[in-house]
Motif scaffolding. Structure first.
Motif, PDB file in Angstrom:
ATOM      1  N   VAL A  16      66.617  81.138  43.587  1.00 31.71           N
ATOM      2  CA  VAL A  16      67.314  80.084  42.855  1.00 31.71           C
ATOM      3  C   VAL A  16      66.268  79.250  42.133  1.00 31.71           C
ATOM      4  O   VAL A  16      65.067  79.465  42.300  1.00 31.71           O
ATOM      5  CB  VAL A  16      68.154  79.177  43.794  1.00 31.71           C
ATOM      6  CG1 VAL A  16      69.253  79.975  44.485  1.00 31.71           C
ATOM      7  CG2 VAL A  16      67.273  78.488  44.821  1.00 31.71           C
ATOM      8  N   SER A  17      66.703  78.273  41.357  1.00 30.06           N
ATOM      9  CA  SER A  17      65.750  77.438  40.627  1.00 30.06           C
ATOM     10  C   SER A  17      65.025  76.495  41.595  1.00 30.06           C
ATOM     11  O   SER A  17      65.541  76.173  42.671  1.00 30.06           O
ATOM     12  CB  SER A  17      66.478  76.609  39.570  1.00 30.06           C
ATOM     13  OG  SER A  17      67.163  75.542  40.204  1.00 30.06           O
ATOM     14  N   LEU A  18      63.857  76.037  41.190  1.00 30.25           N
ATOM     15  CA  LEU A  18      63.111  75.105  42.037  1.00 30.25           C
ATOM     16  C   LEU A  18      63.842  73.769  42.134  1.00 30.25           C
ATOM     17  O   LEU A  18      63.716  73.057  43.128  1.00 30.25           O
ATOM     18  CB  LEU A  18      61.698  74.923  41.481  1.00 30.25           C
ATOM     19  CG  LEU A  18      60.866  76.219  41.406  1.00 30.25           C
ATOM     20  CD1 LEU A  18      59.448  75.927  40.946  1.00 30.25           C
ATOM     21  CD2 LEU A  18      60.840  76.959  42.724  1.00 30.25           C
ATOM     22  N   GLY A  19      64.638  73.441  41.117  1.00 30.25           N
ATOM     23  CA  GLY A  19      65.449  72.210  41.176  1.00 30.25           C
ATOM     24  C   GLY A  19      66.450  72.255  42.320  1.00 30.25           C
ATOM     25  O   GLY A  19      66.624  71.277  43.053  1.00 30.25           O
ATOM     26  N   LEU A  20      67.130  73.407  42.470  1.00 34.05           N
ATOM     27  CA  LEU A  20      68.095  73.548  43.561  1.00 34.05           C
ATOM     28  C   LEU A  20      67.372  73.532  44.911  1.00 34.05           C
ATOM     29  O   LEU A  20      67.867  72.938  45.876  1.00 34.05           O
ATOM     30  CB  LEU A  20      68.914  74.833  43.405  1.00 34.05           C
ATOM     31  CG  LEU A  20      69.980  75.071  44.483  1.00 34.05           C
ATOM     32  CD1 LEU A  20      70.963  73.913  44.573  1.00 34.05           C
ATOM     33  CD2 LEU A  20      70.719  76.369  44.249  1.00 34.05           C
ATOM     34  N   ILE A  21      66.196  74.143  44.987  1.00 31.75           N
ATOM     35  CA  ILE A  21      65.419  74.128  46.236  1.00 31.75           C
ATOM     36  C   ILE A  21      65.148  72.679  46.651  1.00 31.75           C
ATOM     37  O   ILE A  21      65.333  72.302  47.813  1.00 31.75           O
ATOM     38  CB  ILE A  21      64.073  74.880  46.052  1.00 31.75           C
ATOM     39  CG1 ILE A  21      64.315  76.378  45.853  1.00 31.75           C
ATOM     40  CG2 ILE A  21      63.125  74.615  47.220  1.00 31.75           C
ATOM     41  CD1 ILE A  21      64.752  77.143  47.080  1.00 31.75           C
ATOM     42  N   ARG A  22      64.713  71.850  45.698  1.00 29.30           N
ATOM     43  CA  ARG A  22      64.419  70.439  46.017  1.00 29.30           C
ATOM     44  C   ARG A  22      65.671  69.724  46.514  1.00 29.30           C
ATOM     45  O   ARG A  22      65.607  68.922  47.441  1.00 29.30           O
ATOM     46  CB  ARG A  22      63.838  69.716  44.795  1.00 29.30           C
ATOM     47  CG  ARG A  22      62.417  70.158  44.527  1.00 29.30           C
ATOM     48  CD  ARG A  22      61.751  69.325  43.441  1.00 29.30           C
ATOM     49  NE  ARG A  22      60.547  69.997  42.989  1.00 29.30           N
ATOM     50  CZ  ARG A  22      60.485  70.829  41.959  1.00 29.30           C
ATOM     51  NH1 ARG A  22      61.555  71.065  41.228  1.00 29.30           N
ATOM     52  NH2 ARG A  22      59.354  71.410  41.633  1.00 29.30           N
TER      53      ARG A  22
ATOM     54  N   PRO B 270      66.420  65.206  52.494  1.00 29.35           N
ATOM     55  CA  PRO B 270      66.993  64.804  53.788  1.00 29.35           C
ATOM     56  C   PRO B 270      68.499  64.577  53.640  1.00 29.35           C
ATOM     57  O   PRO B 270      68.955  64.122  52.597  1.00 29.35           O
ATOM     58  CB  PRO B 270      66.277  63.492  54.112  1.00 29.35           C
ATOM     59  CG  PRO B 270      65.154  63.377  53.143  1.00 29.35           C
ATOM     60  CD  PRO B 270      65.409  64.303  52.000  1.00 29.35           C
ATOM     61  N   LYS B 271      69.255  64.933  54.671  1.00 26.86           N
ATOM     62  CA  LYS B 271      70.710  64.765  54.689  1.00 26.86           C
ATOM     63  C   LYS B 271      71.383  65.453  53.501  1.00 26.86           C
ATOM     64  O   LYS B 271      72.266  64.903  52.856  1.00 26.86           O
ATOM     65  CB  LYS B 271      71.089  63.275  54.700  1.00 26.86           C
ATOM     66  CG  LYS B 271      70.581  62.525  55.918  1.00 26.86           C
ATOM     67  CD  LYS B 271      71.204  61.122  55.979  1.00 26.86           C
ATOM     68  CE  LYS B 271      70.751  60.363  57.181  1.00 26.86           C
ATOM     69  NZ  LYS B 271      69.455  59.699  57.027  1.00 26.86           N
ATOM     70  N   CYS B 272      70.949  66.686  53.207  1.00 23.66           N
ATOM     71  CA  CYS B 272      71.526  67.443  52.090  1.00 23.66           C
ATOM     72  C   CYS B 272      72.998  67.739  52.378  1.00 23.66           C
ATOM     73  O   CYS B 272      73.323  68.409  53.359  1.00 23.66           O
ATOM     74  CB  CYS B 272      70.758  68.751  51.896  1.00 23.66           C
ATOM     75  SG  CYS B 272      71.560  69.853  50.741  1.00 23.66           S
ATOM     76  N   GLU B 273      73.882  67.224  51.521  1.00 19.17           N
ATOM     77  CA  GLU B 273      75.332  67.403  51.728  1.00 19.17           C
ATOM     78  C   GLU B 273      75.740  68.863  51.655  1.00 19.17           C
ATOM     79  O   GLU B 273      76.619  69.306  52.380  1.00 19.17           O
ATOM     80  CB  GLU B 273      76.119  66.633  50.657  1.00 19.17           C
ATOM     81  CG  GLU B 273      76.168  65.148  50.887  1.00 19.17           C
ATOM     82  CD  GLU B 273      77.052  64.446  49.853  1.00 19.17           C
ATOM     83  OE1 GLU B 273      77.536  65.112  48.903  1.00 19.17           O
ATOM     84  OE2 GLU B 273      77.252  63.242  50.006  1.00 19.17           O
ATOM     85  N   ILE B 274      75.094  69.618  50.769  1.00 20.32           N
ATOM     86  CA  ILE B 274      75.468  71.027  50.571  1.00 20.32           C
ATOM     87  C   ILE B 274      75.346  71.780  51.895  1.00 20.32           C
ATOM     88  O   ILE B 274      76.273  72.473  52.325  1.00 20.32           O
ATOM     89  CB  ILE B 274      74.563  71.685  49.500  1.00 20.32           C
ATOM     90  CG1 ILE B 274      74.735  70.977  48.155  1.00 20.32           C
ATOM     91  CG2 ILE B 274      74.863  73.174  49.378  1.00 20.32           C
ATOM     92  CD1 ILE B 274      73.715  71.374  47.093  1.00 20.32           C
ATOM     93  N   ILE B 275      74.219  71.620  52.573  1.00 21.40           N
ATOM     94  CA  ILE B 275      73.981  72.354  53.825  1.00 21.40           C
ATOM     95  C   ILE B 275      74.897  71.826  54.926  1.00 21.40           C
ATOM     96  O   ILE B 275      75.446  72.590  55.713  1.00 21.40           O
ATOM     97  CB  ILE B 275      72.489  72.290  54.208  1.00 21.40           C
ATOM     98  CG1 ILE B 275      71.692  73.094  53.173  1.00 21.40           C
ATOM     99  CG2 ILE B 275      72.260  72.828  55.618  1.00 21.40           C
ATOM    100  CD1 ILE B 275      70.202  73.011  53.315  1.00 21.40           C
TER     101      ILE B 275
END
Length: 179
Positions: free
Chosen positions: A106-112, A117-122
């Motif tokens: 995936v793009s490095l933007g999505l990786i960041r 912290p507290k990533c809603e997606i995950i």
């Protein structure tokens, strides 16, 4: 005069000291493994750079294995060098990644976004199915859920997250969970 443009969809990863990345073992040369990390040249990884490794007790690394590790050397004049241990000699989750998962880019933007912290997606995905996830700063993600179908659903959602608003993502996950 000295201006230049950097493409935001950069195709090649540039190794950075301290970055955690996913590499693919491409060769074994004596005491060193060569890994494709998506950069302009392969990274090296010593067999001693694993927790508990000694001259007699070598890790079982094969060509084609996926390795999650960290750069200890990364500058333009030297070959990038990886290790699978932290400063106290512990693996801290690094090492050979399991065989039966799915690796994608995936793009490095999505990786960041995913590593924030507290990533809603995950958090939202983890309510859908249990799964294992390894995220590399080089744009590679490895996912494994209970079934191939669940794994592919998670991969598709992660890939789509790049172009979805938070609201669109919540709607898509609600459809999947049957609510």
């Amino acid at each position: 005069g000295g201006a230049f443009w950097v493409d935001s969809q950069q195709k090649r990863y540039v190794p950075v000291k301290g970055d955690h990345v996913i590499g693919i073992v491409t060769a074994k040369a004596g005491d060193v493994f060569r890994l494709d990390v998506g950069g302009s040249e392969p990274a090296s990884l010593s067999y001693l750079a694993f927790e508990g490794a000694t001259k007699r007790n070598r890790p079982n690394v094969q060509v084609g294995d996926l390795i999650y590790g960290q750069f200890v050397v990364a500058n333009k004049d030297m070959e990038p060098e990886m290790v699978c241990i932290d400063s106290s000699g512990k693996s801290s989750g690094m090492g050979i990644i399991g065989q039966d998962g799915f690796l994608f880019k995936v793009s490095l933007g999505l990786i960041r976004k995913l590593l924030a912290p507290k990533c809603e997606i995950i958090q939202e995905l983890s309510q859908l199915y249990p799964f294992e996830l390894v995220i590399g700063m080089n744009g590679r993600i490895w996912v494994k859920a209970k079934t191939v179908q669940q794994t592919l659903i998670i991969v598709n959602i992660l890939e789509a997250c790049e172009y979805m608003t938070a609201e669109q993502r919540k709607q898509a996950l609600a459809k999947l969970s049957g609510n």
